[in-house]
Write an enzyme that holds these catalytic residues in place. Structure first.
Site, PDB file in Angstrom:
ATOM      1  N   TYR A 314       0.817  -1.215   0.000  1.00  0.00           N
ATOM      2  CA  TYR A 314       0.000   0.000   0.000  1.00  0.00           C
ATOM      3  C   TYR A 314       0.851   1.265   0.000  1.00  0.00           C
ATOM      4  CZ  TYR A 314      -2.919   3.742   1.906  1.00  0.00           C
ATOM      5  OH  TYR A 314      -3.550   4.937   2.116  1.00  0.00           O
ATOM      6  N   LYS A 318       1.376   3.895  -3.169  1.00  0.00           N
ATOM      7  CA  LYS A 318       0.942   5.294  -2.994  1.00  0.00           C
ATOM      8  C   LYS A 318       2.093   6.253  -3.272  1.00  0.00           C
ATOM      9  CE  LYS A 318      -2.445   6.828  -1.903  1.00  0.00           C
ATOM     10  NZ  LYS A 318      -3.555   7.320  -2.772  1.00  0.00           N
TER      11      LYS A 318
END
Length: 571
Positions: A314, A318
Protein backbone atom coordinates in the site's frame (compact mmCIF):
# COMPACT_ATOMS: atom_id res chain seq x y z
CA UNK A 1 -3.87 5.50 6.15
CA UNK A 2 -7.36 4.58 5.44
CA UNK A 3 -9.40 1.41 5.68
CA UNK A 4 -7.61 -1.90 6.24
CA UNK A 5 -8.93 -5.07 4.61
CA UNK A 6 -7.26 -8.22 5.87
CA UNK A 7 -6.65 -10.54 2.95
CA UNK A 8 -3.78 -12.34 1.27
CA UNK A 9 -1.88 -12.40 4.58
CA UNK A 10 1.73 -13.52 4.48
CA UNK A 11 4.94 -13.12 6.41
CA UNK A 12 6.44 -9.65 6.36
CA UNK A 13 10.02 -9.52 7.63
CA UNK A 14 10.09 -5.85 8.50
CA UNK A 15 13.44 -5.61 10.20
CA UNK A 16 15.87 -7.00 7.61
CA UNK A 17 18.92 -4.75 7.00
CA UNK A 18 18.64 -2.85 3.73
CA UNK A 19 21.95 -4.16 2.43
CA UNK A 20 20.63 -7.73 2.44
CA UNK A 21 17.81 -6.93 0.07
CA UNK A 22 19.76 -6.52 -3.15
CA UNK A 23 22.87 -7.81 -4.87
CA UNK A 24 25.89 -5.83 -6.00
CA UNK A 25 25.09 -6.29 -9.67
CA UNK A 26 21.62 -4.73 -9.26
CA UNK A 27 19.86 -8.00 -10.10
CA UNK A 28 16.82 -8.42 -7.88
CA UNK A 29 15.88 -11.89 -6.77
CA UNK A 30 12.46 -13.01 -5.67
CA UNK A 31 11.82 -16.44 -4.32
CA UNK A 32 10.55 -17.53 -7.74
CA UNK A 33 12.55 -15.64 -10.35
CA UNK A 34 15.11 -12.94 -11.03
CA UNK A 35 14.95 -9.85 -13.17
CA UNK A 36 16.72 -6.58 -13.83
CA UNK A 37 15.45 -3.05 -13.43
CA UNK A 38 16.43 -0.57 -16.12
CA UNK A 39 18.23 2.38 -14.54
CA UNK A 40 16.96 5.87 -15.19
CA UNK A 41 18.98 9.06 -15.14
CA UNK A 42 17.77 11.46 -12.50
CA UNK A 43 19.12 14.10 -10.19
CA UNK A 44 19.75 13.00 -6.62
CA UNK A 45 17.50 14.33 -3.90
CA UNK A 46 17.77 13.32 -0.26
CA UNK A 47 14.31 13.40 1.28
CA UNK A 48 12.78 13.43 4.72
CA UNK A 49 15.72 12.56 6.99
CA UNK A 50 16.47 14.84 9.92
CA UNK A 51 20.12 15.86 9.78
CA UNK A 52 19.77 18.53 12.44
CA UNK A 53 18.85 21.31 10.02
CA UNK A 54 16.97 24.17 11.65
CA UNK A 55 13.26 23.79 10.93
CA UNK A 56 12.95 27.47 10.05
CA UNK A 57 15.29 27.16 7.06
CA UNK A 58 14.45 26.99 3.39
CA UNK A 59 13.43 23.35 3.13
CA UNK A 60 10.01 24.01 4.73
CA UNK A 61 9.12 27.15 2.84
CA UNK A 62 7.32 25.37 -0.03
CA UNK A 63 4.15 27.40 0.48
CA UNK A 64 5.56 30.84 1.11
CA UNK A 65 6.61 32.12 -2.31
CA UNK A 66 3.41 33.86 -3.42
CA UNK A 67 1.18 34.06 -0.38
CA UNK A 68 1.84 37.69 0.53
CA UNK A 69 0.38 38.96 -2.74
CA UNK A 70 -2.83 37.01 -2.46
CA UNK A 71 -4.00 36.39 1.09
CA UNK A 72 -6.53 38.92 2.32
CA UNK A 73 -6.47 40.51 5.76
CA UNK A 74 -9.54 38.49 6.71
CA UNK A 75 -7.76 35.18 6.17
CA UNK A 76 -7.57 32.82 3.23
CA UNK A 77 -11.11 33.41 2.01
CA UNK A 78 -12.16 29.77 2.07
CA UNK A 79 -15.93 30.20 1.80
CA UNK A 80 -15.67 32.81 -0.96
CA UNK A 81 -13.30 30.65 -3.00
CA UNK A 82 -15.77 27.79 -3.37
CA UNK A 83 -18.60 30.03 -4.62
CA UNK A 84 -19.77 28.99 -8.13
CA UNK A 85 -16.98 26.40 -8.43
CA UNK A 86 -17.46 23.02 -10.11
CA UNK A 87 -15.63 20.03 -8.62
CA UNK A 88 -14.87 16.51 -9.76
CA UNK A 89 -14.37 13.97 -6.95
CA UNK A 90 -13.08 10.41 -7.30
CA UNK A 91 -13.63 7.76 -4.62
CA UNK A 92 -16.78 9.66 -3.81
CA UNK A 93 -18.50 7.05 -1.64
CA UNK A 94 -15.44 6.47 0.55
CA UNK A 95 -15.08 7.59 4.15
CA UNK A 96 -12.91 10.67 3.59
CA UNK A 97 -14.62 11.91 0.41
CA UNK A 98 -18.08 11.73 2.00
CA UNK A 99 -16.98 13.88 4.94
CA UNK A 100 -15.45 16.37 2.50
CA UNK A 101 -18.64 16.52 0.42
CA UNK A 102 -20.77 17.06 3.53
CA UNK A 103 -18.48 19.82 4.77
CA UNK A 104 -18.46 21.65 1.43
CA UNK A 105 -22.26 21.54 1.12
CA UNK A 106 -22.73 22.68 4.71
CA UNK A 107 -20.14 25.47 4.90
CA UNK A 108 -19.97 26.63 1.27
CA UNK A 109 -23.56 26.20 -0.01
CA UNK A 110 -22.92 28.50 -2.97
CA UNK A 111 -20.67 25.89 -4.53
CA UNK A 112 -22.08 25.05 -7.97
CA UNK A 113 -21.78 21.35 -8.86
CA UNK A 114 -19.85 18.40 -7.49
CA UNK A 115 -19.43 15.58 -10.01
CA UNK A 116 -18.96 12.26 -8.21
CA UNK A 117 -17.15 9.42 -9.98
CA UNK A 118 -18.94 6.26 -8.84
CA UNK A 119 -18.29 2.65 -9.81
CA UNK A 120 -21.60 1.26 -11.01
CA UNK A 121 -22.93 -0.81 -13.89
CA UNK A 122 -25.07 2.05 -15.25
CA UNK A 123 -26.49 5.48 -14.49
CA UNK A 124 -29.44 4.11 -12.51
CA UNK A 125 -27.12 2.10 -10.26
CA UNK A 126 -24.95 5.19 -9.73
CA UNK A 127 -28.03 7.18 -8.64
CA UNK A 128 -28.96 4.36 -6.27
CA UNK A 129 -25.50 4.49 -4.67
CA UNK A 130 -25.73 8.27 -4.40
CA UNK A 131 -29.05 7.91 -2.59
CA UNK A 132 -28.21 5.06 -0.24
CA UNK A 133 -24.58 5.84 0.54
CA UNK A 134 -24.61 9.63 0.60
CA UNK A 135 -28.03 11.30 0.67
CA UNK A 136 -29.46 8.87 3.24
CA UNK A 137 -26.24 8.56 5.26
CA UNK A 138 -26.35 9.54 8.95
CA UNK A 139 -23.33 11.71 8.21
CA UNK A 140 -25.62 14.20 6.46
CA UNK A 141 -28.12 14.58 9.31
CA UNK A 142 -26.95 18.12 10.20
CA UNK A 143 -27.30 19.21 6.59
CA UNK A 144 -30.76 17.65 6.52
CA UNK A 145 -31.75 19.58 9.65
CA UNK A 146 -30.47 22.81 8.10
CA UNK A 147 -32.53 22.44 4.91
CA UNK A 148 -35.58 20.60 6.21
CA UNK A 149 -38.00 19.62 3.47
CA UNK A 150 -35.79 21.13 0.78
CA UNK A 151 -32.82 18.93 1.76
CA UNK A 152 -33.15 16.38 -1.00
CA UNK A 153 -33.77 18.92 -3.76
CA UNK A 154 -30.79 20.95 -2.52
CA UNK A 155 -28.39 18.04 -2.41
CA UNK A 156 -29.50 16.59 -5.75
CA UNK A 157 -29.02 19.99 -7.38
CA UNK A 158 -25.39 19.93 -6.22
CA UNK A 159 -24.27 16.30 -6.51
CA UNK A 160 -24.05 14.72 -9.96
CA UNK A 161 -23.21 10.99 -10.04
CA UNK A 162 -21.05 9.87 -12.95
CA UNK A 163 -20.44 6.23 -13.85
CA UNK A 164 -16.74 5.50 -14.13
CA UNK A 165 -13.62 3.72 -12.95
CA UNK A 166 -10.37 5.52 -12.21
CA UNK A 167 -8.30 2.56 -13.45
CA UNK A 168 -9.62 2.89 -17.01
CA UNK A 169 -8.79 5.28 -19.87
CA UNK A 170 -10.88 8.46 -19.67
CA UNK A 171 -11.65 7.27 -16.10
CA UNK A 172 -14.20 4.87 -17.55
CA UNK A 173 -16.63 7.69 -18.31
CA UNK A 174 -18.91 8.08 -21.31
CA UNK A 175 -17.04 10.21 -23.83
CA UNK A 176 -19.72 12.89 -24.13
CA UNK A 177 -20.14 13.23 -20.37
CA UNK A 178 -16.39 13.36 -19.82
CA UNK A 179 -16.04 16.15 -22.39
CA UNK A 180 -18.76 18.13 -20.64
CA UNK A 181 -17.11 17.67 -17.25
CA UNK A 182 -13.69 18.58 -18.65
CA UNK A 183 -15.09 21.89 -19.89
CA UNK A 184 -16.84 22.75 -16.62
CA UNK A 185 -14.69 21.73 -13.68
CA UNK A 186 -12.43 24.06 -11.73
CA UNK A 187 -11.08 21.53 -9.21
CA UNK A 188 -10.30 17.82 -9.04
CA UNK A 189 -10.20 15.98 -5.71
CA UNK A 190 -8.69 12.52 -6.07
CA UNK A 191 -9.78 10.34 -3.17
CA UNK A 192 -9.80 7.00 -4.98
CA UNK A 193 -7.35 4.34 -3.77
CA UNK A 194 -7.10 0.77 -2.62
CA UNK A 195 -5.88 0.85 0.98
CA UNK A 196 -5.36 -2.85 1.60
CA UNK A 197 -1.88 -3.12 3.13
CA UNK A 198 -0.99 -6.44 1.50
CA UNK A 199 -3.04 -6.37 -1.68
CA UNK A 200 -1.81 -8.36 -4.68
CA UNK A 201 0.87 -6.29 -6.38
CA UNK A 202 -0.84 -6.13 -9.77
CA UNK A 203 -4.10 -4.90 -8.22
CA UNK A 204 -2.33 -2.33 -6.04
CA UNK A 205 -0.40 -0.99 -9.03
CA UNK A 206 -3.60 -0.71 -11.03
CA UNK A 207 -5.44 1.17 -8.28
CA UNK A 208 -2.73 3.45 -6.90
CA UNK A 209 -0.32 3.92 -9.82
CA UNK A 210 -2.25 3.38 -13.04
CA UNK A 211 -5.14 5.25 -11.39
CA UNK A 212 -2.88 8.28 -10.93
CA UNK A 213 -1.77 8.06 -14.56
CA UNK A 214 -5.36 7.92 -15.88
CA UNK A 215 -6.34 10.80 -13.61
CA UNK A 216 -3.54 13.02 -14.92
CA UNK A 217 -4.42 12.17 -18.51
CA UNK A 218 -7.95 13.38 -17.82
CA UNK A 219 -6.76 16.45 -15.89
CA UNK A 220 -4.81 17.63 -18.94
CA UNK A 221 -8.09 17.83 -20.86
CA UNK A 222 -9.61 20.22 -18.28
CA UNK A 223 -8.91 23.68 -19.65
CA UNK A 224 -10.28 25.61 -16.64
CA UNK A 225 -8.62 23.45 -14.00
CA UNK A 226 -7.30 25.60 -11.19
CA UNK A 227 -6.00 22.87 -8.89
CA UNK A 228 -5.76 19.09 -8.48
CA UNK A 229 -5.81 17.65 -4.95
CA UNK A 230 -4.54 14.12 -4.43
CA UNK A 231 -4.89 12.16 -1.18
CA UNK A 232 -1.86 10.06 -0.37
CA UNK A 233 -0.68 8.88 3.07
CA UNK A 234 1.95 10.11 5.52
CA UNK A 235 3.17 6.50 5.64
CA UNK A 236 4.28 6.85 2.03
CA UNK A 237 7.48 7.97 3.80
CA UNK A 238 8.13 4.26 4.27
CA UNK A 239 11.14 3.21 6.34
CA UNK A 240 12.51 6.70 6.82
CA UNK A 241 13.28 7.43 10.46
CA UNK A 242 13.28 10.52 12.67
CA UNK A 243 11.53 13.76 11.79
CA UNK A 244 10.03 13.47 8.28
CA UNK A 245 9.41 16.63 6.27
CA UNK A 246 6.79 17.48 3.65
CA UNK A 247 8.83 16.73 0.55
CA UNK A 248 7.59 15.39 -2.80
CA UNK A 249 8.68 12.09 -4.29
CA UNK A 250 10.74 12.32 -7.45
CA UNK A 251 10.76 9.54 -10.05
CA UNK A 252 13.91 7.47 -9.75
CA UNK A 253 14.40 8.04 -6.05
CA UNK A 254 13.69 5.54 -3.29
CA UNK A 255 14.15 5.31 0.45
CA UNK A 256 16.79 2.60 0.11
CA UNK A 257 18.75 4.85 -2.23
CA UNK A 258 18.46 7.72 0.27
CA UNK A 259 19.88 5.58 3.04
CA UNK A 260 22.75 4.32 0.91
CA UNK A 261 23.76 7.69 -0.51
CA UNK A 262 23.52 9.39 2.88
CA UNK A 263 26.25 7.02 4.10
CA UNK A 264 28.16 6.63 0.84
CA UNK A 265 27.41 9.22 -1.90
CA UNK A 266 29.04 7.01 -4.52
CA UNK A 267 26.82 3.99 -3.75
CA UNK A 268 24.78 2.68 -6.66
CA UNK A 269 21.20 1.45 -6.39
CA UNK A 270 18.59 0.86 -9.14
CA UNK A 271 16.19 3.71 -9.79
CA UNK A 272 12.53 3.26 -8.93
CA UNK A 273 10.33 3.87 -11.92
CA UNK A 274 6.58 3.28 -11.81
CA UNK A 275 6.36 2.61 -15.55
CA UNK A 276 8.97 -0.13 -15.21
CA UNK A 277 7.01 -1.74 -12.38
CA UNK A 278 3.80 -1.73 -14.42
CA UNK A 279 5.63 -3.08 -17.47
CA UNK A 280 7.31 -5.84 -15.47
CA UNK A 281 4.02 -7.04 -13.95
CA UNK A 282 2.32 -6.91 -17.36
CA UNK A 283 5.03 -9.13 -18.88
CA UNK A 284 4.73 -11.60 -16.01
CA UNK A 285 0.98 -11.79 -16.52
CA UNK A 286 1.45 -12.63 -20.19
CA UNK A 287 4.05 -15.31 -19.55
CA UNK A 288 2.78 -17.13 -16.44
CA UNK A 289 -0.32 -19.23 -15.86
CA UNK A 290 -3.08 -17.38 -14.06
CA UNK A 291 -3.02 -19.37 -10.79
CA UNK A 292 0.75 -19.14 -10.54
CA UNK A 293 0.63 -15.44 -11.45
CA UNK A 294 -1.80 -14.68 -8.59
CA UNK A 295 0.40 -16.57 -6.14
CA UNK A 296 3.49 -14.64 -7.24
CA UNK A 297 1.63 -11.32 -7.02
CA UNK A 298 0.68 -12.03 -3.39
CA UNK A 299 4.36 -12.09 -2.45
CA UNK A 300 5.88 -9.74 -5.01
CA UNK A 301 4.37 -6.53 -3.65
CA UNK A 302 5.97 -6.99 -0.23
CA UNK A 303 9.29 -7.98 -1.80
CA UNK A 304 9.40 -4.96 -4.09
CA UNK A 305 8.28 -2.62 -1.32
CA UNK A 306 10.96 -3.89 1.06
CA UNK A 307 13.63 -3.75 -1.63
CA UNK A 308 13.06 -0.04 -2.21
CA UNK A 309 12.51 0.90 1.45
CA UNK A 310 8.76 0.70 2.08
CA UNK A 311 6.86 -1.41 4.60
CA UNK A 312 4.09 -2.80 2.43
CA UNK A 313 2.41 -2.78 -0.95
CA UNK A 314 0.00 0.00 0.00
CA UNK A 315 2.53 2.63 1.09
CA UNK A 316 4.87 1.65 -1.75
CA UNK A 317 2.28 2.06 -4.51
CA UNK A 318 0.94 5.29 -2.99
CA UNK A 319 4.46 6.74 -3.13
CA UNK A 320 4.75 5.68 -6.78
CA UNK A 321 1.37 7.29 -7.45
CA UNK A 322 2.79 10.56 -6.16
CA UNK A 323 5.77 10.15 -8.48
CA UNK A 324 3.48 9.66 -11.48
CA UNK A 325 1.51 12.81 -10.64
CA UNK A 326 4.66 14.87 -10.24
CA UNK A 327 6.19 13.61 -13.50
CA UNK A 328 3.02 14.37 -15.51
CA UNK A 329 1.80 17.62 -13.94
CA UNK A 330 3.50 20.15 -16.29
CA UNK A 331 1.70 23.43 -15.41
CA UNK A 332 -1.14 21.95 -13.36
CA UNK A 333 -1.08 23.19 -9.74
CA UNK A 334 -1.01 20.17 -7.43
CA UNK A 335 -1.63 19.73 -3.71
CA UNK A 336 -0.86 16.35 -2.17
CA UNK A 337 -2.53 15.73 1.18
CA UNK A 338 -0.81 13.05 3.26
CA UNK A 339 -2.98 12.17 6.27
CA UNK A 340 -1.69 9.72 8.84
CA UNK A 341 -4.23 7.30 10.36
CA UNK A 342 -7.68 8.83 9.86
CA UNK A 343 -10.10 8.35 12.75
CA UNK A 344 -13.60 9.42 13.83
CA UNK A 345 -14.76 13.02 13.52
CA UNK A 346 -13.67 15.25 16.39
CA UNK A 347 -16.42 17.87 16.17
CA UNK A 348 -17.99 18.26 12.72
CA UNK A 349 -20.59 17.60 11.59
CA UNK A 350 -20.87 15.81 14.97
CA UNK A 351 -18.34 13.90 17.09
CA UNK A 352 -17.64 10.22 16.52
CA UNK A 353 -18.76 9.53 12.96
CA UNK A 354 -16.83 6.83 11.10
CA UNK A 355 -17.36 4.41 8.24
CA UNK A 356 -15.86 0.93 8.64
CA UNK A 357 -13.08 -0.37 10.90
CA UNK A 358 -10.04 1.74 10.10
CA UNK A 359 -6.44 0.65 10.78
CA UNK A 360 -6.29 0.97 14.59
CA UNK A 361 -9.90 -0.09 15.11
CA UNK A 362 -9.49 -3.86 14.59
CA UNK A 363 -6.88 -3.80 17.37
CA UNK A 364 -9.22 -1.89 19.69
CA UNK A 365 -12.22 -4.10 18.92
CA UNK A 366 -10.28 -7.37 19.22
CA UNK A 367 -8.88 -6.16 22.53
CA UNK A 368 -12.34 -5.26 23.84
CA UNK A 369 -13.65 -8.68 22.83
CA UNK A 370 -10.91 -10.39 24.82
CA UNK A 371 -9.33 -11.86 21.69
CA UNK A 372 -6.19 -9.72 21.73
CA UNK A 373 -4.41 -10.10 25.10
CA UNK A 374 -1.00 -9.13 23.73
CA UNK A 375 0.42 -7.05 20.91
CA UNK A 376 3.54 -7.23 18.76
CA UNK A 377 4.64 -3.63 19.21
CA UNK A 378 6.87 -1.20 21.07
CA UNK A 379 4.80 0.48 23.84
CA UNK A 380 6.71 3.72 23.22
CA UNK A 381 6.13 3.72 19.46
CA UNK A 382 4.18 6.76 18.25
CA UNK A 383 0.71 6.10 16.86
CA UNK A 384 -0.13 8.98 14.55
CA UNK A 385 -3.86 9.61 14.27
CA UNK A 386 -5.92 12.51 12.92
CA UNK A 387 -9.70 13.01 13.09
CA UNK A 388 -11.35 12.95 9.67
CA UNK A 389 -12.96 16.40 10.02
CA UNK A 390 -9.54 17.98 10.54
CA UNK A 391 -8.26 16.29 7.38
CA UNK A 392 -11.24 17.73 5.52
CA UNK A 393 -10.78 21.23 6.97
CA UNK A 394 -7.10 21.19 6.01
CA UNK A 395 -8.08 20.06 2.52
CA UNK A 396 -10.56 22.89 2.03
CA UNK A 397 -8.15 25.51 3.39
CA UNK A 398 -5.35 24.23 1.12
CA UNK A 399 -7.70 24.17 -1.87
CA UNK A 400 -8.64 27.80 -1.31
CA UNK A 401 -5.07 28.97 -0.67
CA UNK A 402 -3.54 27.31 -3.71
CA UNK A 403 -6.66 27.77 -5.81
CA UNK A 404 -6.28 31.53 -5.44
CA UNK A 405 -2.54 31.34 -6.20
CA UNK A 406 -2.82 28.94 -9.18
CA UNK A 407 0.94 28.59 -9.21
CA UNK A 408 2.17 25.56 -11.23
CA UNK A 409 3.80 23.93 -8.20
CA UNK A 410 3.41 20.72 -6.24
CA UNK A 411 2.85 21.26 -2.52
CA UNK A 412 2.74 18.54 0.13
CA UNK A 413 0.83 18.64 3.43
CA UNK A 414 1.33 16.19 6.26
CA UNK A 415 -1.98 16.18 8.10
CA UNK A 416 -0.61 14.35 11.12
CA UNK A 417 -0.33 14.69 14.88
CA UNK A 418 2.91 13.02 15.99
CA UNK A 419 4.99 16.23 15.78
CA UNK A 420 2.57 18.57 17.57
CA UNK A 421 0.64 16.16 19.83
CA UNK A 422 2.36 12.78 20.14
CA UNK A 423 0.46 9.66 21.21
CA UNK A 424 2.17 6.36 22.10
CA UNK A 425 0.78 2.89 21.51
CA UNK A 426 0.73 2.27 25.27
CA UNK A 427 -1.36 5.40 25.82
CA UNK A 428 -3.82 4.35 23.13
CA UNK A 429 -4.25 0.88 24.61
CA UNK A 430 -4.44 2.21 28.17
CA UNK A 431 -7.32 4.43 27.07
CA UNK A 432 -8.93 1.37 25.46
CA UNK A 433 -8.48 -0.53 28.74
CA UNK A 434 -10.17 2.30 30.64
CA UNK A 435 -13.10 2.30 28.24
CA UNK A 436 -13.72 -1.44 28.19
CA UNK A 437 -13.29 -1.69 31.96
CA UNK A 438 -16.19 0.75 32.35
CA UNK A 439 -18.22 -0.23 29.27
CA UNK A 440 -17.40 -3.88 28.53
CA UNK A 441 -18.51 -5.80 25.49
CA UNK A 442 -21.04 -8.57 26.06
CA UNK A 443 -20.30 -11.97 24.57
CA UNK A 444 -22.69 -14.31 22.79
CA UNK A 445 -23.72 -15.85 26.13
CA UNK A 446 -24.65 -12.49 27.59
CA UNK A 447 -21.60 -12.28 29.85
CA UNK A 448 -19.47 -9.17 30.17
CA UNK A 449 -15.99 -9.54 28.65
CA UNK A 450 -13.21 -8.73 31.09
CA UNK A 451 -10.06 -7.13 29.67
CA UNK A 452 -6.60 -7.05 31.23
CA UNK A 453 -3.76 -4.61 30.69
CA UNK A 454 -2.11 -5.14 27.34
CA UNK A 455 1.22 -6.98 27.19
CA UNK A 456 3.84 -6.02 24.59
CA UNK A 457 6.19 -8.30 22.64
CA UNK A 458 9.11 -7.62 20.33
CA UNK A 459 9.25 -11.01 18.57
CA UNK A 460 6.68 -13.27 16.95
CA UNK A 461 7.64 -16.48 18.80
CA UNK A 462 7.02 -15.07 22.28
CA UNK A 463 3.90 -13.29 21.09
CA UNK A 464 2.47 -16.42 19.46
CA UNK A 465 3.13 -18.58 22.53
CA UNK A 466 1.53 -16.03 24.82
CA UNK A 467 -1.70 -15.52 22.91
CA UNK A 468 -2.10 -19.29 22.47
CA UNK A 469 -1.85 -19.84 26.23
CA UNK A 470 -4.06 -16.87 27.10
CA UNK A 471 -6.87 -17.76 24.70
CA UNK A 472 -6.83 -21.36 25.88
CA UNK A 473 -6.90 -20.17 29.50
CA UNK A 474 -9.90 -17.93 28.81
CA UNK A 475 -11.91 -20.80 27.34
CA UNK A 476 -10.88 -23.13 30.19
CA UNK A 477 -12.09 -20.60 32.74
CA UNK A 478 -15.34 -20.31 30.83
CA UNK A 479 -15.98 -24.04 31.30
CA UNK A 480 -16.14 -24.61 27.55
CA UNK A 481 -13.89 -27.67 27.38
CA UNK A 482 -16.01 -30.15 29.37
CA UNK A 483 -16.78 -32.68 26.65
CA UNK A 484 -14.39 -34.40 24.26
CA UNK A 485 -16.27 -33.30 21.12
CA UNK A 486 -16.49 -29.75 22.37
CA UNK A 487 -12.81 -29.92 23.31
CA UNK A 488 -11.82 -30.98 19.79
CA UNK A 489 -13.93 -28.28 18.15
CA UNK A 490 -12.63 -25.63 20.51
CA UNK A 491 -9.02 -26.66 19.85
CA UNK A 492 -9.57 -26.19 16.12
CA UNK A 493 -11.27 -22.83 16.72
CA UNK A 494 -8.43 -21.63 18.94
CA UNK A 495 -5.82 -22.75 16.41
CA UNK A 496 -7.54 -20.79 13.63
CA UNK A 497 -7.90 -17.77 15.90
CA UNK A 498 -4.22 -17.83 16.86
CA UNK A 499 -3.14 -18.14 13.21
CA UNK A 500 -5.42 -15.27 12.27
CA UNK A 501 -3.99 -13.03 15.01
CA UNK A 502 -0.43 -13.96 14.03
CA UNK A 503 -1.07 -13.03 10.40
CA UNK A 504 -2.92 -9.91 11.49
CA UNK A 505 0.05 -8.90 13.65
CA UNK A 506 2.52 -9.49 10.81
CA UNK A 507 0.65 -6.95 8.71
CA UNK A 508 0.71 -4.42 11.53
CA UNK A 509 4.26 -5.14 12.70
CA UNK A 510 6.00 -2.31 10.76
CA UNK A 511 3.68 0.24 12.33
CA UNK A 512 4.07 -1.24 15.82
CA UNK A 513 7.79 -0.42 15.63
CA UNK A 514 7.63 2.69 13.43
CA UNK A 515 10.55 5.08 14.01
CA UNK A 516 9.39 8.21 12.21
CA UNK A 517 7.17 11.15 13.01
CA UNK A 518 5.70 13.67 10.63
CA UNK A 519 6.57 17.33 10.50
CA UNK A 520 3.52 19.40 9.52
CA UNK A 521 4.98 22.86 9.11
CA UNK A 522 2.92 23.51 5.97
CA UNK A 523 -0.31 22.81 7.83
CA UNK A 524 0.83 25.01 10.70
CA UNK A 525 1.46 27.82 8.20
CA UNK A 526 -1.99 27.19 6.74
CA UNK A 527 -3.50 27.70 10.19
CA UNK A 528 -1.56 30.96 10.60
CA UNK A 529 -3.02 32.19 7.30
CA UNK A 530 -6.59 31.68 8.50
CA UNK A 531 -8.74 34.32 10.10
CA UNK A 532 -10.13 33.68 13.59
CA UNK A 533 -13.50 32.82 12.07
CA UNK A 534 -11.92 30.38 9.63
CA UNK A 535 -10.01 28.68 12.44
CA UNK A 536 -13.31 28.01 14.17
CA UNK A 537 -15.17 26.82 11.08
CA UNK A 538 -12.21 24.92 9.59
CA UNK A 539 -10.41 23.70 12.69
CA UNK A 540 -7.05 22.02 12.05
CA UNK A 541 -5.39 22.56 15.44
CA UNK A 542 -4.31 19.03 16.33
CA UNK A 543 -2.25 20.25 19.28
CA UNK A 544 -5.36 20.98 21.35
CA UNK A 545 -6.76 17.44 21.33
CA UNK A 546 -6.78 15.59 24.65
CA UNK A 547 -6.27 12.04 23.40
CA UNK A 548 -7.70 10.39 26.51
CA UNK A 549 -10.92 12.37 26.22
CA UNK A 550 -11.03 11.76 22.49
CA UNK A 551 -10.62 7.98 22.57
CA UNK A 552 -12.75 7.29 25.65
CA UNK A 553 -15.46 9.85 24.92
CA UNK A 554 -15.56 10.06 21.11
CA UNK A 555 -13.64 7.51 19.07
CA UNK A 556 -14.45 4.16 20.68
CA UNK A 557 -18.12 5.07 21.27
CA UNK A 558 -18.27 6.20 17.63
CA UNK A 559 -16.91 2.88 16.39
CA UNK A 560 -19.44 1.01 18.55
CA UNK A 561 -22.34 3.10 17.26
CA UNK A 562 -21.55 3.55 13.58
CA UNK A 563 -19.59 0.39 12.74
CA UNK A 564 -20.61 -2.28 15.23
CA UNK A 565 -24.11 -0.76 15.39
CA UNK A 566 -24.85 -2.17 18.82
CA UNK A 567 -24.06 -5.77 17.87
CA UNK A 568 -22.81 -7.89 20.75
CA UNK A 569 -19.27 -9.22 20.65
CA UNK A 570 -18.46 -12.89 20.70
CA UNK A 571 -15.46 -13.78 22.80
Amino acid sequence: MTMLHLQNLFSLNTRVPTTKLFSENSTHFSSKFSYKVRPMKTSHLTLGIDHGIDSSSSFIKALSDHQGDVLAKNGIGIVDFFEAKNLFVTGATGFLAKVLIEKMLRTTPKINKIYLLIRAKDKAAAFDRLTSEIIESKLFKCLKEMHGESYESFIRSKLIPVVGNIHEPNLGMDIIISQQIAQEIDLIVDSAANTTFDLRYDLALDANVNGSYQLMMFAKKCKNLKLLIHYSTAYANGEREGLLYEKPFITGESITKEKLTSHSPSAKFPSLNAANELDFVSKLKNSIKNNEFKKIMKELGAERAKLYGWHDTYSFTKAMGEMVIDSMRENIPIVIIRPSTITTSYEQPFPGWIQGLRVIDPVIVFYGKGDFPGVLADPNCLVDVVPVDMVVSATMAAIAKHGYLQSPELNVYHVASSYVNPLSSSQLLNYSYEFFSSFPFVNSKGDQVKVNKMKYFDNMLDYSNYISKELLKQHDEGGELTHEVEHSKMQMLLKRKVEYLKNFSKVYEPYGFYKGWFHNGNMQKLMEDMSEEERKSFDIDLSKINWRVYFIGIHIPGVKEHVLKGRIASS
